[in-house]
Design an enzyme around this catalytic site. Structure first.
Site, PDB file in Angstrom:
ATOM      1  N   ASP A 353     -23.761  18.793 -23.295  1.00  0.00           N
ATOM      2  CA  ASP A 353     -24.070  19.327 -21.969  1.00  0.00           C
ATOM      3  C   ASP A 353     -23.832  18.266 -20.903  1.00  0.00           C
ATOM      4  OD1 ASP A 353     -24.782  21.750 -23.060  1.00  0.00           O
ATOM      5  OD2 ASP A 353     -26.924  21.276 -23.152  1.00  0.00           O
ATOM      6  N   TYR A 423     -28.848  12.098 -32.784  1.00  0.00           N
ATOM      7  CA  TYR A 423     -29.329  12.189 -31.403  1.00  0.00           C
ATOM      8  C   TYR A 423     -30.557  11.309 -31.214  1.00  0.00           C
ATOM      9  CZ  TYR A 423     -26.699  16.617 -31.446  1.00  0.00           C
ATOM     10  OH  TYR A 423     -25.741  17.587 -31.581  1.00  0.00           O
ATOM     11  N   TYR A 496     -28.596  23.469 -31.864  1.00  0.00           N
ATOM     12  CA  TYR A 496     -29.036  23.366 -30.465  1.00  0.00           C
ATOM     13  C   TYR A 496     -30.281  22.494 -30.437  1.00  0.00           C
ATOM     14  CZ  TYR A 496     -25.858  27.225 -29.330  1.00  0.00           C
ATOM     15  OH  TYR A 496     -24.762  28.022 -29.150  1.00  0.00           O
TER      16      TYR A 496
END
Length: 536
Positions: A353, A423, A496
């Site tokens: 994003d 992440y 996600y």
């Protein structure tokens, strides 16, 4: 040169050349010397010699044909006509495109090669090798068939005609033209002709002849399609995606393809009833369009995105730009400028994003540059990388940029589905987490979650339910703060992460919030690694 041409004809005559009266007759109905040699199968490679001209053949006939010996060959009065089969393609008096100069005092073949070379160099292409693509109007195929059938009617009972298998195994117009101009082009461009990603395309059209051909097609063959006026009336490409010199198919227009199929569907008797045999003489040459195209050039590497206000691709909503820049533009424009390509396409192994940074070793990417004028050297590739990395605004960093082949595209697509991603997320929880909470999160391995398409992307993605794997997690409290934590995790591609943290109103289960039994929100997210074999 003329002596060489006469020697060619002499050798052809010695190797069971068809009767000279047949050659003379073909010449009288408007067939050029090269098409005569092609169709009669007489020393077929001879038609590739640039020194062969109609006047040389006339002279040869006057010396050897008893029926006209000592007289004057009436065919010499045909100078204003173009070949009734190839429409002048194989004896080019080439009518040049606007803005291209043709040197004087050279042969028609060298003349044409010079104009083609000018077109290539006018676009500043770097050329070491080239291949020729040739596209002919369907009317040439119809003319050739008409001449074959005419000769069959006239000479079908003669032994030489049967022996020569007149209707089979002859050199095509495209093959003959390629043999004619390739050697001259090689010399002028100092480049080799062969299978290559750089293609010179010669597109021949003849509006009048093609329009007449269409009108001659029987109604059941012509009523379904009409020439598209937006495409210049006659079709410019050969039908059925016929193969070019390098084995790549030449795309065809719909009208051309239909005409070829129509011609193939007509039986010989029906063809003879509908078409003039032999085809009429032509007094207007084909129009030639020269175009050049290089197959896409690929550069690959990994990128780091250091800003939370830079999108991966250019993002515009209601004419308003989102973010300060895009990875696609920063990398793509620098690559395109060095390669001097028409445009470029950016491909990456997944995406983040706009508010997510891409750190660690970076995300694999490819830049596909279309129709480049220059293949970048290793030094130039290094310059591209340095220019991006040394820009004033440190939005994007590129690593390991390389010139790659198109096989890397397949590798990236295959690896994209199998890769793991790591992440680091800054999260907030509605209560202070205990040591047990932290421990319980950190011991979870290979946990399966179910995610429905997130609410935030439902407007552009199908409502699906996906199963994903969380391979491992670690969580640590931020010193000096309450309710703020760093969550490190490794997941299956396509997970996600934002929704895994807050649950997306129950659409992701389980979520971090559900696991610890309180509200959890994600404040910042970074991709720290994309585990994928790509350009080591």
């Amino acid at each position: 040169m003329e002596a060489e041409a006469r020697n060619i004809l002499e050798r052809a005559a010695e190797s069971s050349f068809p009767p000279l009266h047949a050659v003379h007759h073909l010449l009288s109905v408007g067939v050029c010397v090269r098409c005569i040699l092609r169709l009669l199968g007489a020393y077929s490679s001879a038609c590739s010699y640039a020194c062969l001209t109609a006047s040389v053949l006339h002279s040869f006939l006057e010396e050897h044909d008893e029926s006209i010996k000592g007289g004057s060959c009436p065919c010499l009065s045909m100078n204003d006509a173009y070949c009734s089969v190839c429409l002048g393609v194989l004896l080019p008096t080439f009518h040049r495109d606007e803005g291209l100069e043709t040197p004087n005092g050279i042969s028609h073949i060298d003349n044409m090669s010079s104009v083609i070379s000018q077109a290539v160099h006018g676009e500043s292409y770097q050329v070491d090798e080239f291949s020729l693509e040739i596209s002919l109007p369907p009317v040439i195929a119809a003319n050739e068939r008409a001449v074959r059938l005419y000769m069959k009617q006239k000479y079908g009972n003669e032994n030489w005609f049967k022996d020569k298998m007149f209707a089979q195994q002859t050199m095509s117009v495209k093959e003959a033209l390629r043999l004619l101009i390739a050697p001259s082009l090689e010399k002028l461009m100092n480049a080799k002709h062969g299978n290559n990603s750089f293609r010179i395309r010669l597109t021949y059209t003849h509006g009048d002849a093609s329009q007449k051909l269409h009108s001659l097609l029987p109604n059941e063959h012509s009523r379904k399609r009409k020439p598209d006026s937006r495409k210049g009336g006659d079709a410019s490409n050969e039908a059925h995606k016929r193969n070019s010199a390098d084995g790549n198919p030449i795309q065809t227009s719909e009208s051309d393809s239909f005409i070829y199929k129509s011609l193939e569907g007509i039986q010989d008797q029906e063809f003879c009833n509908a078409f003039q045999l032999p085809p009429e003489k032509v007094f207007k040459p084909c129009h030639l369009l020269i175009s050049c195209l290089r197959s896409p050039t690929y550069l690959g590497g990994r990128y780091l995105k250091l800003s939370r206000n830079v999108s991966q691709s250019c993002w515009i909503i209601d004419d308003e730009r989102m973010g300060e820049a895009s990875v696609e533009e920063i990398i793509g424009e620098n690559v395109r400028a060095i390669c001097r390509g028409d445009s470029c396409k950016f491909h990456a192994a997944g995406r983040e994003d706009i508010d997510v940074r891409m750190l660690g070793s970076g995300r694999p990417f490819l830049v596909e540059v279309l129709n480049v004028r220059s293949i970048p050297s290793e030094t130039e590739v290094q310059q591209i990388e340095e220019r991006i990395n040394n820009s004033e605004k440190k939005y994007v960093i590129v690593r390991n940029l390389k010139l790659v082949d198109n096989e890397i595209w397949t590798m990236m697509r295959e690896g994209e589905a199998e890769k793991q991603k790591q992440y680091t997320a800054l999260i907030w929880t509605s209560r202070d987490l205990t040591d047990d909470d932290l421990h319980n999160i950190s011991i979870m391995k290979e946990m399966e979650i179910v995610q429905k398409t997130p609410i935030r992307v439902l407007h552009r993605r199908s409502p699906l339910e996906r199963k994903r794997i969380i391979h491992w997690m670690e969580i640590e409290k931020i010193t000096g703060s309450s309710n703020y934590y760093l969550l490190h995790l490794c997941t299956q591609a396509g997970t996600y992460i934002k929704e895994f943290v807050h649950g997306d109103l129950g659409r992701t289960h389980p979520s971090i919030g559900a696991i610890i039994g309180c509200r959890a929100e994600i404040l910042q997210l970074d991709v720290t690694d994309v585990k994928m074999d790509f350009l080591p």
